[in-house]
Design a protein around this motif. Structure first.
Motif, PDB file in Angstrom:
ATOM      1  N   ARG A   1     -31.303   9.615 -37.556  1.00 15.10           N
ATOM      2  CA  ARG A   1     -30.731  10.820 -38.147  1.00 15.10           C
ATOM      3  C   ARG A   1     -30.720  10.783 -39.670  1.00 15.10           C
ATOM      4  N   GLY A   2     -31.429   9.829 -40.232  1.00  9.99           N
ATOM      5  CA  GLY A   2     -31.520   9.759 -41.689  1.00  9.99           C
ATOM      6  C   GLY A   2     -30.954   8.467 -42.229  1.00  9.99           C
ATOM      7  N   LEU A   3     -31.348   8.154 -43.460  1.00  8.33           N
ATOM      8  CA  LEU A   3     -30.834   6.955 -44.125  1.00  8.33           C
ATOM      9  C   LEU A   3     -29.316   7.039 -44.258  1.00  8.33           C
ATOM     10  N   ASN A   4     -28.696   5.902 -44.070  1.00  8.09           N
ATOM     11  CA  ASN A   4     -27.233   5.779 -44.181  1.00  8.09           C
ATOM     12  C   ASN A   4     -26.484   6.569 -43.114  1.00  8.09           C
ATOM     13  N   GLN A   5     -27.219   7.011 -42.084  1.00  5.85           N
ATOM     14  CA  GLN A   5     -26.582   7.694 -40.969  1.00  5.85           C
ATOM     15  C   GLN A   5     -26.714   6.820 -39.718  1.00  5.85           C
ATOM     16  N   PRO A   6     -25.677   6.782 -38.881  1.00 11.45           N
ATOM     17  CA  PRO A   6     -25.775   5.961 -37.667  1.00 11.45           C
ATOM     18  C   PRO A   6     -26.803   6.516 -36.701  1.00 11.45           C
ATOM     19  N   VAL A   7     -27.484   5.609 -36.011  1.00  8.48           N
ATOM     20  CA  VAL A   7     -28.449   6.008 -34.987  1.00  8.48           C
ATOM     21  C   VAL A   7     -27.693   6.626 -33.814  1.00  8.48           C
ATOM     22  N   LEU A   8     -28.252   7.695 -33.258  1.00 11.92           N
ATOM     23  CA  LEU A   8     -27.668   8.328 -32.083  1.00 11.92           C
ATOM     24  C   LEU A   8     -28.353   7.762 -30.846  1.00 11.92           C
ATOM     25  N   PHE A   9     -27.592   7.065 -30.004  1.00 12.64           N
ATOM     26  CA  PHE A   9     -28.163   6.434 -28.824  1.00 12.64           C
ATOM     27  C   PHE A   9     -28.066   7.363 -27.627  1.00 12.64           C
ATOM     28  N   ARG A  10     -29.130   7.362 -26.847  1.00 13.42           N
ATOM     29  CA  ARG A  10     -29.134   8.070 -25.563  1.00 13.42           C
ATOM     30  C   ARG A  10     -28.949   7.017 -24.472  1.00 13.42           C
ATOM     31  N   GLY A  11     -27.729   6.698 -24.158  1.00 10.43           N
ATOM     32  CA  GLY A  11     -27.458   5.638 -23.201  1.00 10.43           C
ATOM     33  C   GLY A  11     -27.317   4.295 -23.897  1.00 10.43           C
ATOM     34  N   GLU A  12     -27.470   3.226 -23.135  1.00  9.12           N
ATOM     35  CA  GLU A  12     -27.304   1.876 -23.652  1.00  9.12           C
ATOM     36  C   GLU A  12     -28.452   1.528 -24.600  1.00  9.12           C
ATOM     37  N   PRO A  13     -28.152   1.007 -25.804  1.00  8.28           N
ATOM     38  CA  PRO A  13     -29.223   0.615 -26.729  1.00  8.28           C
ATOM     39  C   PRO A  13     -30.132  -0.434 -26.100  1.00  8.28           C
ATOM     40  N   GLU A  14     -31.423  -0.344 -26.388  1.00 12.13           N
ATOM     41  CA  GLU A  14     -32.408  -1.270 -25.845  1.00 12.13           C
ATOM     42  C   GLU A  14     -33.129  -1.964 -27.001  1.00 12.13           C
ATOM     43  N   TYR A  15     -33.262  -3.267 -26.893  1.00 14.45           N
ATOM     44  CA  TYR A  15     -33.940  -4.061 -27.910  1.00 14.45           C
ATOM     45  C   TYR A  15     -35.013  -4.911 -27.241  1.00 14.45           C
ATOM     46  N   HIS A  16     -36.135  -5.085 -27.934  1.00 13.29           N
ATOM     47  CA  HIS A  16     -37.205  -5.953 -27.458  1.00 13.29           C
ATOM     48  C   HIS A  16     -37.363  -7.135 -28.398  1.00 13.29           C
ATOM     49  N   GLY A  17     -37.908  -8.223 -27.868  1.00 13.43           N
ATOM     50  CA  GLY A  17     -38.110  -9.412 -28.674  1.00 13.43           C
ATOM     51  C   GLY A  17     -38.989  -9.142 -29.882  1.00 13.43           C
ATOM     52  N   ASP A  18     -38.643  -9.791 -30.997  1.00 14.46           N
ATOM     53  CA  ASP A  18     -39.344  -9.579 -32.257  1.00 14.46           C
ATOM     54  C   ASP A  18     -39.368 -10.904 -33.009  1.00 14.46           C
ATOM     55  N   PRO A  19     -40.559 -11.421 -33.370  1.00 16.56           N
ATOM     56  CA  PRO A  19     -40.609 -12.729 -34.037  1.00 16.56           C
ATOM     57  C   PRO A  19     -39.911 -12.768 -35.376  1.00 16.56           C
ATOM     58  N   ILE A  20     -39.742 -11.634 -36.061  1.00 20.09           N
ATOM     59  CA  ILE A  20     -39.042 -11.673 -37.347  1.00 20.09           C
ATOM     60  C   ILE A  20     -37.584 -11.209 -37.213  1.00 20.09           C
ATOM     61  N   ARG A  21     -37.179 -10.881 -35.996  1.00 21.86           N
ATOM     62  CA  ARG A  21     -35.775 -10.556 -35.696  1.00 21.86           C
ATOM     63  C   ARG A  21     -35.384 -11.273 -34.406  1.00 21.86           C
ATOM     64  N   PRO A  22     -35.412 -12.599 -34.409  1.00 24.54           N
ATOM     65  CA  PRO A  22     -35.241 -13.339 -33.155  1.00 24.54           C
ATOM     66  C   PRO A  22     -33.860 -13.230 -32.540  1.00 24.54           C
ATOM     67  N   THR A  23     -32.855 -12.911 -33.330  1.00 24.25           N
ATOM     68  CA  THR A  23     -31.491 -12.864 -32.803  1.00 24.25           C
ATOM     69  C   THR A  23     -31.213 -11.547 -32.090  1.00 24.25           C
ATOM     70  N   ARG A  24     -31.473 -10.435 -32.757  1.00 25.47           N
ATOM     71  CA  ARG A  24     -31.103  -9.133 -32.183  1.00 25.47           C
ATOM     72  C   ARG A  24     -32.284  -8.365 -31.614  1.00 25.47           C
ATOM     73  N   GLY A  25     -33.513  -8.755 -31.982  1.00 25.04           N
ATOM     74  CA  GLY A  25     -34.669  -8.025 -31.508  1.00 25.04           C
ATOM     75  C   GLY A  25     -34.872  -6.727 -32.281  1.00 25.04           C
ATOM     76  N   SER A  26     -35.798  -5.918 -31.791  1.00 26.83           N
ATOM     77  CA  SER A  26     -36.157  -4.666 -32.454  1.00 26.83           C
ATOM     78  C   SER A  26     -35.736  -3.487 -31.581  1.00 26.83           C
ATOM     79  N   LEU A  27     -35.055  -2.532 -32.178  1.00 26.08           N
ATOM     80  CA  LEU A  27     -34.520  -1.386 -31.455  1.00 26.08           C
ATOM     81  C   LEU A  27     -35.644  -0.516 -30.886  1.00 26.08           C
ATOM     82  N   VAL A  28     -35.471  -0.060 -29.662  1.00 27.59           N
ATOM     83  CA  VAL A  28     -36.404   0.865 -29.021  1.00 27.59           C
ATOM     84  C   VAL A  28     -35.911   2.292 -29.248  1.00 27.59           C
ATOM     85  N   TYR A  29     -36.775   3.122 -29.835  1.00 28.10           N
ATOM     86  CA  TYR A  29     -36.453   4.529 -30.044  1.00 28.10           C
ATOM     87  C   TYR A  29     -37.026   5.414 -28.943  1.00 28.10           C
TER      88      TYR A  29
END
Length: 301
Positions: free
Chosen positions: A227-255
């Motif tokens: 929804r724009g910079l400095n605005q919270p992401v609007l989730f449709r249901g439970e947030p989903e993350y996939h593995g990411d080698p440069i974000r090993p802890t939290r993964g990468s958000l699925v849009y």
């Protein structure tokens, strides 16, 4: 992603039954093309039946090894790692996964080889994967790499430029080939990302992409909205993350999980030909998750 050592399934060590051997021949090296959901859905029941043979196909790879697309290298069984609960994301050989070899196999079907690819300028929005290292070994020149480094936990030393796929800084018409390996589900504006790829491709250039696809439906599945910079992401249901080698802890958000709608979006943007390939090949180590093989989007500028 952690990949387990090779697991021996029950069929290992005893021959396949004749009926099963006949069915497995269909998955030896199968290539299908679809231009839309209607054509694909007509074949979907039969494809799902073939998909039931994924473990047997993996056993063929574990027994025989695989033939690496483009390089022609024979990978011996001892040099394979197979995680049988997710074959699309495993069959690790030479740094490449099943879905990576699906892309290189598509390149072969399109008539390319390592010689022709060495004459191209190629862009990948990734820097830290085994597939990148494989490309660097075989295509050392004319290879442009980047990562989306915003909020990265690890910044690779050789990361090159930070790039946002929705706002690329490259000049118009500067690449012959763009390869996106499981990236589009993570961009916050998929149509905009497709527009940017179209812009940086030369006429006759090509985008090849894999992504986890909602292959049973036309519509994309929206998982989160930017929804724009400095605005919270609007989730449709439970947030989903996939593995990411440069974000090993939290993964990468699925849009978004693209459906067949992505082909219509690409056509609207201006791609002259849009095709979805389905590569199913235990000969080349390409096996899918639910489908027998891996879907690869092919969009021609």
């Amino acid at each position: 992603m952690a990949v387990s050592t090779t697991v021996s399934a029950a069929p290992l060590g005893r021959p396949f039954a004749p009926q099963l051997r006949q069915a497995l021949l269909q998955l030896h090296d199968d290539h299908r093309q679809f231009t839309g959901f209607e054509a694909f859905s007509a074949q979907l029941p039969a494809l799902m039946e073939l998909g039931r043979l994924r473990q047997e196909a993996a056993t063929c790879v574990a027994l025989l090894g695989l033939l690496e697309p483009l390089s022609g290298a024979q990978i011996e069984p001892r040099d394979l790692q197979i995680q049988r609960d997710n074959l699309r994301e495993s069959l690790l050989a030479g740094g490449c996964l099943s879905r990576h070899r699906a892309i290189t196999r598509v390149l072969e079907h399109l008539g390319d080889d390592l010689t022709s690819l060495r004459e191209m300028r190629i862009y990948l929005p990734e820097t830290s994967t085994g597939f990148v290292h494989w490309l660097q070994q075989h295509l050392p020149a004319h290879l442009e790499l980047s990562d989306f480094l915003q909020d990265a936990e690890i910044v690779p030393a050789d990361a090159g430029l930070h790039q946002n796929l929705c706002e690329l800084t490259y000049a118009d018409q500067c690449f012959d080939l763009v390869i996106c390996n499981d990236v589009f589900e993570h961009v916050y504006d998929l149509p905009r990302a497709l527009e940017e790829v179209w812009r940086v491709l030369r006429p006759g250039g090509r985008l090849l992409a894999t992504f986890p696809m909602a292959f049973g439906q036309q519509e994309n599945i929206i998982k989160a909205e930017f929804r724009g910079l400095n605005q919270p992401v609007l989730f449709r249901g439970e947030p989903e993350y996939h593995g990411d080698p440069i974000r090993p802890t939290r993964g990468s958000l699925v849009y978004v999980i693209p459906g067949w709608q992505i082909l219509d979006q690409a056509s609207t943007i201006g791609f002259s030909a849009v095709v979805m390939h389905l590569i199913s090949s235990w000969k080349h180590g390409v096996i899918g998750a639910d489908l027998p093989g891996v879907l690869v989007a092919d969009f021609l500028r």
